[in-house]
Structures are given as structure tokens and as C-alpha cells.
Design a protein around this motif. Sequence first.
Motif, short mmCIF file in Angstrom:
data_model
loop_
_atom_site.label_atom_id
_atom_site.label_comp_id
_atom_site.label_asym_id
_atom_site.label_seq_id
_atom_site.Cartn_x
_atom_site.Cartn_y
_atom_site.Cartn_z
N ASN A 2 3.21 61.98 86.89
CA ASN A 2 3.20 61.16 88.09
C ASN A 2 2.18 61.70 89.09
O ASN A 2 2.08 62.91 89.32
N VAL A 3 1.41 60.77 89.71
CA VAL A 3 0.35 61.17 90.63
C VAL A 3 0.92 61.93 91.83
O VAL A 3 0.35 62.93 92.29
N LEU A 4 2.05 61.47 92.35
CA LEU A 4 2.66 62.14 93.50
C LEU A 4 3.06 63.57 93.15
O LEU A 4 2.86 64.50 93.94
N LEU A 5 3.63 63.74 91.96
CA LEU A 5 4.03 65.08 91.52
C LEU A 5 2.80 65.97 91.35
O LEU A 5 2.81 67.15 91.73
N ILE A 10 -0.59 70.49 93.31
CA ILE A 10 -1.88 70.99 93.80
C ILE A 10 -1.72 71.56 95.21
O ILE A 10 -2.23 72.65 95.52
N LEU A 11 -0.99 70.83 96.07
CA LEU A 11 -0.76 71.31 97.43
C LEU A 11 0.01 72.62 97.41
O LEU A 11 -0.33 73.56 98.15
N PHE A 12 1.03 72.71 96.58
CA PHE A 12 1.86 73.91 96.50
C PHE A 12 1.03 75.12 96.05
O PHE A 12 1.13 76.21 96.62
#
Length: 254
Positions: A2-5, A10-12
Motif C-alpha cells: 500500500n502506498v500509504l504504508l 519511509i517517513l519513519f
Amino acid sequence: MNVLLLLAIILFVLMIFIGGKKGIRSFFSLFLNFAVIVLTILFMLDPHINPVIITLIACVLISYINLLFVNQINSKTIIAFISTIVTIVILLLFINFITEITMIQGFGVEESEELAVFSLYVGVDFVKIAASVIIMSTIGAIMDVSISITTSVNEIFHHNRSLQKKDLFLSGLNIGRDILGTDTNTLFFAFFGSYLGLLIWVKDLSYSYGEIINSKIFSTEIVTILCAGIGIALIIPITSWISASYLVKTKQKS
């Protein structure tokens, strides 16, 4: 995947790589802030609860999460937290007054088609809801300015402990003047970025400039920007004074 995941991962990873343990706390603070906002909305749906009081409590929780939880409890974060709450209380009273005068509460004509099938008799005070929305839009910028000034004033005092309260206060104001312009413009561009589609739409509808400026949707966002700017301007002297007073008092005790 999933793109959101994927974006969240990446942010994490970036927050851990750059911020370390503080980055981890910052990442999880996003979910805590989201939970506070969801609970705030749920409580606001109750017509027996004052939305302004709920907003004030939510701002206290959000300030605690972003200042004391992320950066841990120390003199700098406590000063920033107190300064933020004082500014929020002053701004909340001012915004509630401005909202009643400008009558920006409720929905605009452009939104009437989507809302036509719904009943607007929900028993909620839309004046107070509008004030709550504005104050929630400004809390992030106010916390950002507060912690920036507090950290800067502490750093100045750390390198020159002979400075007096007036000198530290003026240093905080000088730092705040540089922040004031950039943060205010950030809010301005955030508005036009998020409402660019709406502005294009009203242009296609051949709205005159007068109709655009006097439309409720546009005027609501302009009032939000101006109130946020007022909040940023208020937090600068408040944080500078509290920081200077605390540092000088601590030096005298030691």
C-alpha cells in the motif's frame, strides 16, 4: 505494498536516521495528535458540551505531546508549553469574539449542493465551532515559534550568563522578528496551496474579485491566516519574557 504504508515507512526511517530517539517519539506523536483530534471532533458533536472548552483541552494535550513528550520534560519545553497555553487562551477569547462579528461560521454557497440532502439542525453552535477550527489551525505554528525562541534564548544565556532580563527579552524579540515573517508567509502559502483548486473553480464560474473576497469560504480562510499571524506575533513577546524571567531568576538562586 500500500502506498500509504510505504510512505509511512519511509517517513519513519528518515525520522529515526535524522532524529534518533526523538525522531521515534516524533513519529508516534503523529498518531497521538490524530487521536486527540478525533476525540475532539466526537466531543464537539455533543450539543451539551462547549466546543471552546473542548478545543482548549485539546490544545493542552497537543502541546503536551509535541513539546513535553517529543522533546522530554526540561526547563525549555516547560517554558514553551506555558507560553503556548497562555497565548492560546488569549487568542481563543479573541477569535471567539471575531467569529461572532464576521459571521464566518457555517457553510458557504459553494457547499450548498453537497449539503442539500443533509439537515443542518444538528444542535451545534457553529460560531464556537468556527472559533475552534481557527485555533486548531494555529496551534502548530504557535508551538513552533515558542520552542524556537525558548531554545535560542537558553542558548544565548548559556554562552553569556552575565546578560540581564531586559537583554534576554530583547534577544528573544530579535529572534522572533526573523521567525515572524517566515511563519506568517508559510500559513499564507499553505492556504493558497490547499485552496488552489477552489480558486480555479470560482474563476471558471466567472466570479468577480469582489465576489471571491466576500465569499464565506475565502473570508474564513483569510480570517484564519490573520488570526494565526496574530497568534505568532503574540507568542514572541510572551515566550521571550517568560524565558528571560526564568533564566535570570534561576541564576540569582544559584
